[in-house]
Every structure is written in C-alpha cells, then in structure tokens.
Design a protein around this motif. Sequence first.
Motif, PDB file in Angstrom:
ATOM      1  N   ALA A 103      24.195  33.041  21.550  1.00 14.63           N
ATOM      2  CA  ALA A 103      22.800  32.708  21.916  1.00 14.63           C
ATOM      3  C   ALA A 103      22.314  31.548  21.420  1.00 14.63           C
ATOM      4  O   ALA A 103      21.252  31.006  21.958  1.00 14.63           O
ATOM      5  CB  ALA A 103      21.801  33.923  21.148  1.00 14.63           C
ATOM      6  N   ASN A 104      22.872  30.678  20.543  1.00 15.32           N
ATOM      7  CA  ASN A 104      22.317  29.276  20.196  1.00 15.32           C
ATOM      8  C   ASN A 104      23.257  28.127  20.662  1.00 15.32           C
ATOM      9  O   ASN A 104      23.011  27.147  20.432  1.00 15.32           O
ATOM     10  CB  ASN A 104      22.621  29.490  18.683  1.00 15.32           C
ATOM     11  N   ASP A 105      24.058  28.407  21.857  1.00 18.27           N
ATOM     12  CA  ASP A 105      24.894  27.476  22.537  1.00 18.27           C
ATOM     13  C   ASP A 105      24.623  27.541  23.831  1.00 18.27           C
ATOM     14  O   ASP A 105      25.522  27.870  24.519  1.00 18.27           O
ATOM     15  CB  ASP A 105      26.212  27.819  22.046  1.00 18.27           C
ATOM     16  N   ASP A 106      23.716  27.003  24.223  1.00 14.98           N
ATOM     17  CA  ASP A 106      23.351  26.878  25.783  1.00 14.98           C
ATOM     18  C   ASP A 106      24.490  26.311  26.578  1.00 14.98           C
ATOM     19  O   ASP A 106      24.761  26.588  27.695  1.00 14.98           O
ATOM     20  CB  ASP A 106      22.046  26.370  26.117  1.00 14.98           C
ATOM     21  N   ALA A 107      24.734  25.127  26.167  1.00 15.77           N
ATOM     22  CA  ALA A 107      25.925  24.373  26.763  1.00 15.77           C
ATOM     23  C   ALA A 107      27.036  25.089  26.703  1.00 15.77           C
ATOM     24  O   ALA A 107      27.700  25.306  28.072  1.00 15.77           O
ATOM     25  CB  ALA A 107      25.993  23.117  25.937  1.00 15.77           C
ATOM     26  N   GLY A 108      27.423  25.735  25.965  1.00 12.12           N
ATOM     27  CA  GLY A 108      28.778  26.725  25.962  1.00 12.12           C
ATOM     28  C   GLY A 108      28.576  27.776  26.824  1.00 12.12           C
ATOM     29  O   GLY A 108      29.506  28.187  27.963  1.00 12.12           O
ATOM     30  N   ALA A 109      27.417  28.237  26.953  1.00 12.51           N
ATOM     31  CA  ALA A 109      27.186  29.291  27.720  1.00 12.51           C
ATOM     32  C   ALA A 109      27.117  28.835  29.304  1.00 12.51           C
ATOM     33  O   ALA A 109      27.664  29.434  30.035  1.00 12.51           O
ATOM     34  CB  ALA A 109      25.639  30.021  27.564  1.00 12.51           C
ATOM     35  N   LEU A 110      26.474  27.737  29.388  1.00 11.05           N
ATOM     36  CA  LEU A 110      26.551  27.267  30.884  1.00 11.05           C
ATOM     37  C   LEU A 110      27.948  26.898  31.243  1.00 11.05           C
ATOM     38  O   LEU A 110      28.280  27.306  32.472  1.00 11.05           O
ATOM     39  CB  LEU A 110      25.901  25.939  30.977  1.00 11.05           C
ATOM     40  N   CYS A 111      28.835  26.543  30.657  1.00 12.66           N
ATOM     41  CA  CYS A 111      30.490  26.173  30.881  1.00 12.66           C
ATOM     42  C   CYS A 111      30.909  27.569  31.087  1.00 12.66           C
ATOM     43  O   CYS A 111      31.745  27.820  32.290  1.00 12.66           O
ATOM     44  CB  CYS A 111      31.097  25.588  29.888  1.00 12.66           C
ATOM     45  N   ALA A 112      30.626  28.563  30.335  1.00  7.47           N
ATOM     46  CA  ALA A 112      31.127  29.979  30.706  1.00  7.47           C
ATOM     47  C   ALA A 112      30.633  30.628  31.900  1.00  7.47           C
ATOM     48  O   ALA A 112      31.590  31.069  32.911  1.00  7.47           O
ATOM     49  CB  ALA A 112      30.864  30.781  29.461  1.00  7.47           C
ATOM     50  N   LEU A 113      29.521  30.622  32.199  1.00 10.54           N
ATOM     51  CA  LEU A 113      28.836  30.805  33.339  1.00 10.54           C
ATOM     52  C   LEU A 113      29.588  30.167  34.415  1.00 10.54           C
ATOM     53  O   LEU A 113      29.591  30.947  35.776  1.00 10.54           O
ATOM     54  CB  LEU A 113      27.631  30.808  33.477  1.00 10.54           C
ATOM     55  N   GLU A 114      29.659  28.939  34.493  1.00  9.52           N
ATOM     56  CA  GLU A 114      30.178  28.065  35.566  1.00  9.52           C
ATOM     57  C   GLU A 114      31.708  28.639  35.783  1.00  9.52           C
ATOM     58  O   GLU A 114      32.179  28.650  37.013  1.00  9.52           O
ATOM     59  CB  GLU A 114      30.022  26.697  35.340  1.00  9.52           C
ATOM     60  N   HIS A 115      32.406  28.840  35.044  1.00 12.64           N
ATOM     61  CA  HIS A 115      33.617  29.322  34.986  1.00 12.64           C
ATOM     62  C   HIS A 115      33.776  30.768  35.772  1.00 12.64           C
ATOM     63  O   HIS A 115      34.596  30.770  36.673  1.00 12.64           O
ATOM     64  CB  HIS A 115      34.495  29.563  33.681  1.00 12.64           C
ATOM     65  N   LEU A 116      32.903  31.499  35.548  1.00 12.70           N
ATOM     66  CA  LEU A 116      32.630  32.888  36.353  1.00 12.70           C
ATOM     67  C   LEU A 116      32.458  32.654  37.644  1.00 12.70           C
ATOM     68  O   LEU A 116      32.869  33.442  38.600  1.00 12.70           O
ATOM     69  CB  LEU A 116      31.865  33.873  35.562  1.00 12.70           C
ATOM     70  N   HIS A 117      31.365  31.643  37.977  1.00 11.38           N
ATOM     71  CA  HIS A 117      31.140  31.560  39.338  1.00 11.38           C
ATOM     72  C   HIS A 117      32.401  30.828  40.168  1.00 11.38           C
ATOM     73  O   HIS A 117      32.555  31.305  41.460  1.00 11.38           O
ATOM     74  CB  HIS A 117      29.938  30.410  39.130  1.00 11.38           C
ATOM     75  N   GLU A 118      32.963  29.893  39.512  1.00  9.25           N
ATOM     76  CA  GLU A 118      34.255  29.326  40.070  1.00  9.25           C
ATOM     77  C   GLU A 118      35.250  30.435  40.406  1.00  9.25           C
ATOM     78  O   GLU A 118      36.009  30.623  41.395  1.00  9.25           O
ATOM     79  CB  GLU A 118      35.080  28.403  39.129  1.00  9.25           C
ATOM     80  N   GLU A 119      35.518  31.575  39.687  1.00 14.33           N
ATOM     81  CA  GLU A 119      36.323  32.654  39.753  1.00 14.33           C
ATOM     82  C   GLU A 119      35.658  33.581  41.034  1.00 14.33           C
ATOM     83  O   GLU A 119      36.708  34.506  41.452  1.00 14.33           O
ATOM     84  CB  GLU A 119      36.621  33.256  38.691  1.00 14.33           C
ATOM     85  N   GLY A 120      34.554  33.442  41.247  1.00 13.60           N
ATOM     86  CA  GLY A 120      34.113  34.288  42.285  1.00 13.60           C
ATOM     87  C   GLY A 120      32.791  34.791  42.111  1.00 13.60           C
ATOM     88  O   GLY A 120      32.200  35.586  43.175  1.00 13.60           O
ATOM     89  N   ALA A 121      32.216  35.248  40.896  1.00 11.80           N
ATOM     90  CA  ALA A 121      31.291  35.870  40.895  1.00 11.80           C
ATOM     91  C   ALA A 121      29.776  35.057  41.552  1.00 11.80           C
ATOM     92  O   ALA A 121      29.641  33.884  41.258  1.00 11.80           O
ATOM     93  CB  ALA A 121      30.753  35.933  39.244  1.00 11.80           C
ATOM     94  N   GLN A 122      28.838  35.889  42.423  1.00 10.97           N
ATOM     95  CA  GLN A 122      27.848  35.081  43.030  1.00 10.97           C
ATOM     96  C   GLN A 122      26.708  35.009  41.977  1.00 10.97           C
ATOM     97  O   GLN A 122      26.132  33.865  41.872  1.00 10.97           O
ATOM     98  CB  GLN A 122      27.301  35.947  44.192  1.00 10.97           C
ATOM     99  N   ALA A 123      26.590  35.909  40.887  1.00  7.79           N
ATOM    100  CA  ALA A 123      25.366  35.893  40.084  1.00  7.79           C
ATOM    101  C   ALA A 123      26.050  36.498  38.798  1.00  7.79           C
ATOM    102  O   ALA A 123      27.062  37.471  39.005  1.00  7.79           O
ATOM    103  CB  ALA A 123      24.276  36.505  40.312  1.00  7.79           C
ATOM    104  N   VAL A 124      25.526  36.101  37.423  1.00  3.91           N
ATOM    105  CA  VAL A 124      26.327  36.704  36.008  1.00  3.91           C
ATOM    106  C   VAL A 124      24.935  37.290  35.312  1.00  3.91           C
ATOM    107  O   VAL A 124      24.317  36.204  35.228  1.00  3.91           O
ATOM    108  CB  VAL A 124      27.151  35.688  35.397  1.00  3.91           C
ATOM    109  N   LEU A 125      24.986  38.228  34.729  1.00  2.00           N
ATOM    110  CA  LEU A 125      24.167  38.732  33.924  1.00  2.00           C
ATOM    111  C   LEU A 125      24.953  39.169  32.634  1.00  2.00           C
ATOM    112  O   LEU A 125      25.415  39.685  32.451  1.00  2.00           O
ATOM    113  CB  LEU A 125      23.485  40.086  34.162  1.00  2.00           C
ATOM    114  N   LEU A 126      25.049  37.983  31.758  1.00  2.00           N
ATOM    115  CA  LEU A 126      25.951  38.242  30.369  1.00  2.00           C
ATOM    116  C   LEU A 126      24.893  38.514  29.061  1.00  2.00           C
ATOM    117  O   LEU A 126      24.011  37.984  28.836  1.00  2.00           O
ATOM    118  CB  LEU A 126      26.380  36.567  30.227  1.00  2.00           C
TER     119      LEU A 126
END
Length: 309
Positions: A196-219
């Motif tokens: 929760a204290n690493d917004d940059a890391g979260a954005l990288c992870a979320l972008e990875h999930l979008h690249e794999e096919g997820a339209q939206a992600v609730l983590l």
Amino acid sequence: MIYTLTANPAIDYNVTCDGLAPDCVTRTRDAVYTPNGKGLNVSFALQHFGEPSSILGFFAGFSGRFIVDGARERGCEVFPVWVDGITRVNVFLNSGEHEYNMVNAGAPISRHDEDAMIELIASLPELECLSISGSLPPGTSDGFLDRVVEKVRERGGEVVVDISSPLLRRLLAQRPLLIKPNDDELRDIFGLEVSANDDAGALCALEHLHEEGAQAVLLTMGGAGAYFSDGRHAWFARCTYPVRVLSTVCAGDSTLGAFLSVWYRDRSRVEDGLRLAMATGANVVECAGQGDFARVEEYRGHVEIRQIR
C-alpha cells in the motif's frame, strides 16, 4: 442481470472459543452456519446494495439444499446443477488470538455435470455479466472455465473473474471486464509484489495485468486497502476506521460485490464504488460470515481515496 458462478460452494461454520489446545475438549460458542462460497457472497452483496443478482453453482446433498434454500431466503434466485455427493462444510475457528480456517475439497463433478452447467448458461435470461469466483471442485476438467467464458461471450455477456488458481493468467487472454486478485494471488500467480505504500510498484503491476488482458483490476490487500485501475487511471483506497477483526473469510467477496453494485452500471463512479467497497469490507471482517452490513454507511465516512494516475 449479473449472475455469479460458485463452482465449489460450501456451508461456512463459524465458531469462537477461548484458546485452543491439543488433546482436550474445546468448548465453543457463537456458532453461525451460513450458505457460502465466493460467488454467493458477491451475489448477496449485490442484492443488498440494490443490484439484482442470481446464483449458479454445483450443489449436492443436504448441505447443497441448505445453501440453495438459504440463498433464496436472502432474495437471490439460484439456478443449481445438482451433482452426486455432499456439498462441503468449511470450519472457521476464532480462538481469540488466532483464526483457524479448515477448508474441505468439495463434492467431485464430472464432464456430464460440466456440460449441464454450460447448457444452463446458454439458457439464462438477461445474461449481462457472469462473475466467476472461488475454487474448483475435484474432477473439474482443465478447460471448464474456458468453456464457461466462451459461452458467456457467445451470449454477448461480460465476465468478472476472482479465482486463486493459475488459471486466472490463462483467462486473461479472453479479456475479462474485471479481475480481483489479492496481494497474495498477485505474488503467487504473476510473481508481482505490491504494498500500500508503493504506488509506483502498484502501477507497474496493474499495467502488467492490463497487458495480459484485464480490462480493469481491483487489487485488494486486506486491511491495507485496495488499488483499482481501468487502464487509463488508477486509484488507491482504504478504510481508516480501526475495526476489530473477527473473520476475514467473506471480506474480499463482499468488497467485490459492493464495488460492482456501483461501478458496473456507471463506469465513471469509481470513487463511489471504492468508498462503498472499502466500507463493506471493513464491516464484514467484524462478523462471523458476511454479517448484515449494519455499519457500512458509518464506515463510508472513514474511507480515504487518492487518484494515483
């Protein structure tokens, strides 16, 4: 209509005791038996917050009948596929110091049972979205969920996925509308770490999930909060109210149902959806089972949200 699929439902038996020791009788109290399963919990939350929802699942024996009857009493229609055996009973014990979760495998299903579920999905009225949640029962074929998603797509419906299996990664190729991994599943399935204290890391992870096919992600990350991304923008949300945790079992499912009850009909209402979702999750962890959502409105005022992209 938003339908939910719980392939491996259960009766959840929540019980409390004062300490736990081996080789002796443990006296318990506050026993609560609830019709359960991740998809059922999503439907219950949707229904509570004003979005009608119906339930699909494989059910067996007296315990299966208990779940179907209990879900209908809560206002959700159930479309059961009846199978042989006994639907599982899971035990959740709070000792005052620790939480013990004893989860059974469930009644096995056959290819014939899977075919019956696919035929049921093909016949459902007003199928707009299917939310797939939870584990798979013994005997499930490797391609069952692929067939489910394909059939929903044939009907013109959308798919939401919340499963702990590595199958999640494969299903991303079918571009689900939304996935809801937690931080443990993100690490175990995708090899990605988020805090929760690493917004940059979260954005990288979320972008990875979008690249794999997820339209939206609730983590979701338990009491630490949650990230949401729709592929263009991203937010972090958490409830700041100090709740007393009794059981975490239904919290993630209820969070998803609450979020969908707002966001599914109006994709612009991300912050409203996150506020309701975080308040709901905080309320549910205070309860044995899902509870009655009695403090959700109070907790909404204690949710902080920030847009991070």
